[in-house]
Design a protein around this motif. Structure first.
Motif, PDB file in Angstrom:
ATOM      1  N   THR A 144       1.508  -1.047  -0.270  1.00  0.00           N
ATOM      2  CA  THR A 144       0.110  -0.151  -0.325  1.00  0.00           C
ATOM      3  C   THR A 144       0.854   1.610  -0.360  1.00  0.00           C
ATOM      4  N   HIS A 145       2.123   1.284   0.791  1.00  0.00           N
ATOM      5  CA  HIS A 145       2.600   1.945   1.447  1.00  0.00           C
ATOM      6  C   HIS A 145       3.941   2.005   2.188  1.00  0.00           C
ATOM      7  N   GLU A 146       5.213   2.869   1.850  1.00  0.00           N
ATOM      8  CA  GLU A 146       6.754   2.161   2.390  1.00  0.00           C
ATOM      9  C   GLU A 146       5.942   2.679   3.714  1.00  0.00           C
ATOM     10  N   ASN A 147       6.622   1.112   4.501  1.00  0.00           N
ATOM     11  CA  ASN A 147       6.429   0.986   6.108  1.00  0.00           C
ATOM     12  C   ASN A 147       4.838   0.358   6.871  1.00  0.00           C
ATOM     13  N   ASN A 148       4.075   0.287   5.247  1.00  0.00           N
ATOM     14  CA  ASN A 148       2.633  -0.605   5.588  1.00  0.00           C
ATOM     15  C   ASN A 148       2.770  -1.871   5.808  1.00  0.00           C
ATOM     16  N   PRO A 149       2.791  -2.376   6.922  1.00  0.00           N
ATOM     17  CA  PRO A 149       2.580  -4.220   7.320  1.00  0.00           C
ATOM     18  C   PRO A 149       2.544  -4.870   5.812  1.00  0.00           C
ATOM     19  N   ASP A 150       1.337  -4.630   5.025  1.00  0.00           N
ATOM     20  CA  ASP A 150       1.173  -5.485   3.606  1.00  0.00           C
ATOM     21  C   ASP A 150       2.456  -5.417   2.937  1.00  0.00           C
ATOM     22  N   VAL A 151       3.346  -4.383   3.276  1.00  0.00           N
ATOM     23  CA  VAL A 151       4.370  -4.346   1.993  1.00  0.00           C
ATOM     24  C   VAL A 151       5.711  -6.323   2.487  1.00  0.00           C
ATOM     25  N   GLY A 152       5.808  -6.332   1.209  1.00  0.00           N
ATOM     26  CA  GLY A 152       6.432  -7.413   1.022  1.00  0.00           C
ATOM     27  C   GLY A 152       8.092  -6.993  -0.163  1.00  0.00           C
ATOM     28  N   ILE A 153       8.278  -8.583  -0.532  1.00  0.00           N
ATOM     29  CA  ILE A 153       9.158  -8.180  -1.844  1.00  0.00           C
ATOM     30  C   ILE A 153       8.745  -9.347  -2.609  1.00  0.00           C
ATOM     31  N   ARG A 154       8.687  -9.071  -4.584  1.00  0.00           N
ATOM     32  CA  ARG A 154       8.157  -9.252  -5.209  1.00  0.00           C
ATOM     33  C   ARG A 154       9.536  -9.270  -5.781  1.00  0.00           C
ATOM     34  N   ILE A 155       9.370 -10.299  -7.207  1.00  0.00           N
ATOM     35  CA  ILE A 155      10.148 -10.698  -7.677  1.00  0.00           C
ATOM     36  C   ILE A 155       9.699 -10.770  -9.540  1.00  0.00           C
ATOM     37  N   SER A 156      10.737  -9.948 -10.227  1.00  0.00           N
ATOM     38  CA  SER A 156      10.768 -10.650 -11.537  1.00  0.00           C
ATOM     39  C   SER A 156      11.748 -10.527 -11.870  1.00  0.00           C
ATOM     40  N   ARG A 157      11.797 -11.001 -13.358  1.00  0.00           N
ATOM     41  CA  ARG A 157      13.038 -11.697 -14.503  1.00  0.00           C
ATOM     42  C   ARG A 157      12.502 -12.062 -15.737  1.00  0.00           C
ATOM     43  N   LEU A 158      13.443 -10.895 -16.342  1.00  0.00           N
ATOM     44  CA  LEU A 158      13.504 -10.679 -17.833  1.00  0.00           C
ATOM     45  C   LEU A 158      13.985 -11.799 -18.781  1.00  0.00           C
ATOM     46  N   VAL A 159      12.623 -12.508 -18.942  1.00  0.00           N
ATOM     47  CA  VAL A 159      12.851 -13.728 -20.066  1.00  0.00           C
ATOM     48  C   VAL A 159      12.100 -13.479 -21.274  1.00  0.00           C
ATOM     49  N   GLU A 160      13.068 -13.489 -22.147  1.00  0.00           N
ATOM     50  CA  GLU A 160      12.827 -13.188 -23.660  1.00  0.00           C
ATOM     51  C   GLU A 160      12.771 -12.193 -23.518  1.00  0.00           C
ATOM     52  N   GLY A 161      13.198 -11.013 -23.347  1.00  0.00           N
ATOM     53  CA  GLY A 161      13.062  -9.291 -23.071  1.00  0.00           C
ATOM     54  C   GLY A 161      11.452  -9.172 -23.291  1.00  0.00           C
ATOM     55  N   GLU A 162      10.927 -10.226 -22.117  1.00  0.00           N
ATOM     56  CA  GLU A 162       9.806  -9.277 -21.848  1.00  0.00           C
ATOM     57  C   GLU A 162       9.947  -9.670 -19.420  1.00  0.00           C
ATOM     58  N   TRP A 163       9.170  -8.478 -18.947  1.00  0.00           N
ATOM     59  CA  TRP A 163       9.211  -8.712 -17.684  1.00  0.00           C
ATOM     60  C   TRP A 163       8.386  -9.585 -17.016  1.00  0.00           C
ATOM     61  N   THR A 164       8.589 -10.523 -16.505  1.00  0.00           N
ATOM     62  CA  THR A 164       7.636 -11.210 -15.875  1.00  0.00           C
ATOM     63  C   THR A 164       6.604 -11.032 -15.205  1.00  0.00           C
ATOM     64  N   TRP A 165       5.908 -11.574 -14.794  1.00  0.00           N
ATOM     65  CA  TRP A 165       4.781 -10.806 -13.586  1.00  0.00           C
ATOM     66  C   TRP A 165       5.444 -10.637 -12.513  1.00  0.00           C
ATOM     67  N   PRO A 166       5.528  -9.636 -11.398  1.00  0.00           N
ATOM     68  CA  PRO A 166       6.127  -9.278  -9.735  1.00  0.00           C
ATOM     69  C   PRO A 166       6.148 -10.403  -9.220  1.00  0.00           C
ATOM     70  N   GLU A 167       6.044 -11.085  -9.079  1.00  0.00           N
ATOM     71  CA  GLU A 167       5.096 -12.602  -7.858  1.00  0.00           C
ATOM     72  C   GLU A 167       5.765 -11.896  -6.230  1.00  0.00           C
ATOM     73  N   GLU A 168       5.285 -11.569  -5.248  1.00  0.00           N
ATOM     74  CA  GLU A 168       6.017 -11.422  -3.808  1.00  0.00           C
ATOM     75  C   GLU A 168       6.198 -13.141  -3.532  1.00  0.00           C
ATOM     76  N   ILE A 169       7.866 -12.765  -2.883  1.00  0.00           N
ATOM     77  CA  ILE A 169       8.184 -14.261  -2.610  1.00  0.00           C
ATOM     78  C   ILE A 169       8.088 -14.261  -1.482  1.00  0.00           C
ATOM     79  N   VAL A 170       8.717 -12.963  -0.309  1.00  0.00           N
ATOM     80  CA  VAL A 170       8.636 -13.124   0.948  1.00  0.00           C
ATOM     81  C   VAL A 170       7.886 -12.061   1.348  1.00  0.00           C
ATOM     82  N   ASN A 171       7.914 -11.643   3.231  1.00  0.00           N
ATOM     83  CA  ASN A 171       6.764 -10.833   3.214  1.00  0.00           C
ATOM     84  C   ASN A 171       7.220 -11.280   4.946  1.00  0.00           C
ATOM     85  N   GLY A 172       6.700 -10.203   5.949  1.00  0.00           N
ATOM     86  CA  GLY A 172       6.955 -10.148   7.224  1.00  0.00           C
ATOM     87  C   GLY A 172       5.803 -10.716   7.824  1.00  0.00           C
ATOM     88  N   VAL A 173       5.282 -11.623   7.649  1.00  0.00           N
ATOM     89  CA  VAL A 173       4.127 -12.111   8.723  1.00  0.00           C
ATOM     90  C   VAL A 173       5.088 -12.894   9.579  1.00  0.00           C
TER      91      VAL A 173
END
Length: 379
Positions: free
Chosen positions: A84-113
């Protein structure tokens, strides 16, 4: 009588701000010598590509910030925090990979639960590939930068899947080990890994004291030794260093400061000891930077060539690239952005890939991450 160097430097910087007011109309560095080039367009000069990782009208989260990137055998990978915004509890870390010239959809891989009823925000991911080890992703969890702690997750398949995160631990010198605070570690020829990092202490009830320190590992990142803090926090409030290396073995760390300038500090002993922290001639609006040592020995620095005062462009409304051969004399060679916008252009990350091209990401108005590719031979 002890001289308050912080007050002295701030007073000096205040006198300089009127001279630094407009990057387009007048020189705006400390020495008054720099000319800033106009905004670069893809296909012109050294800029090969400039694009958003995802479009503004199709965002995975309302806000994102603090990107990092790495080259893997399968291509470029980027990470950033979002919510939602920096320092909000819902903030997690997302990953996007450049595959064949296109960025994959940013998926959340870790959070602060923490448990069923408690969740903390995540902060400042940093990707790093040590020799002979899995890909590392450092990040922080906690209510704020004064209370956060470092976490680590790893990947053995170039960023597709990630291990269960572990806490980096604590040290008597600094409390929580947080890993690289914003910018990438470096691994020296000896194998030593140096995490550039920093502390944000609370003093006098609510004032923050900023200090740079380093975490070093001689076993591939299994254990860490704390070096520093390397300055007294009086003359410079400095955080978020980036590390440059030189053929003679010296190491330079460049940091953001509250004093309107970038700071530098040097080591001749693989980070074991450090000299005096001094000012570079480049301005800084108290905003994150990043830097990289090119294969040909030149140094690149991406930063906001502005201060927080004066006419536009100021603050984070301009983003620039400078080059140097010795780490002392810097020449701005590219302007990426120069248009006032609500949340600016900030927190860049920069690497050189195996093909020699330079890859960059940075926060675009906190709504998306922008990706750029540069041919350094054309700078």
């Amino acid at each position: 009588m002890k001289i308050n160097m912080r007050t002295t430097l701030i007073g000096f910087a205040t006198l300089l701000f009127p001279l630094m007011a407009s990057a387009q109309q007048a020189p705006n560095d400390i020495t008054g010598n720099y000319y800033l080039p106009p905004v670069s367009k893809p296909g012109e000069g050294g800029l090969l590509k400039s694009e958003l990782i995802y479009e503004l009208d199709n965002r995975p989260t309302p806000e994102v910030h603090a990107s990092t990137l790495i080259e893997t055998p399968e291509g470029i990978v980027s990470a950033f925090f979002g919510g939602t915004h920096e320092n909000n509890p819902d903030v997690g870390i997302r990953i996007s990979r450049l595959v064949e010239g296109e960025w994959t959809w940013p998926e959340e891989i870790v959070n602060g639960v923490q448990n069923d009823t408690l969740r903390y925000p995540c902060w400042n991911p940093v990707l790093f590939q040590p020799e002979g080890k899995p890909l590392m992703l450092f990040y922080k969890v906690g209510p704020s930068p004064t209370t956060w702690w470092g976490m680590l997750t790893t990947s053995t398949d170039n960023g597709k899947t990630w291990s269960t995160p572990i806490k980096l631990g604590e040290d008597p010198k600094i409390g929580h080990i947080i890993g690289p605070v914003k910018n990438k570690p470096v691994q020296l020829k000896s194998g030593r890994i140096i995490n550039p990092t920093s502390l944000e202490y609370i003093i006098n009830g609510n004032e923050q004291d900023w200090m740079v320190y380093f975490e070093v590992s001689d076993d591939g990142g299994d254990t860490w030794e704390i070096i520093g803090p390397v300055h007294d926090g009086v003359e410079f409030d400095a955080i978020q260093p980036s590390i440059l290396t030189y053929a003679d073995g010296r190491i330079q760390a460049i940091s953001r400061t509250k004093q309107g300038v970038l700071s530098q500090i040097w080591s001749e002993e693989e980070g074991e000891t450090w000299g005096e922290m001094t000012a570079l001639t480049l301005p800084n609006p108290n905003s994150g930077t990043d830097a990289v040592t090119l294969a040909d020995g030149r140094q690149l620095l991406i930063y906001n060539h502005s201060t927080k005062e004066g006419k536009q462009p100021n603050g984070r409304n301009i983003l620039n690239l400078a080059i140097s051969e010795n780490g002392q004399d810097w020449k701005p060679v590219m302007t990426f952005e120069n248009e006032p916008i609500e949340d600016g252009y900030a927190y860049p990350s920069i690497i050189q890939a195996s093909d020699g091209l330079v890859h960059i990401t940075y926060t675009y108005n906190r709504r998306s991450i922008k990706y750029a590719v540069i041919d350094p031979n054309k700078l």
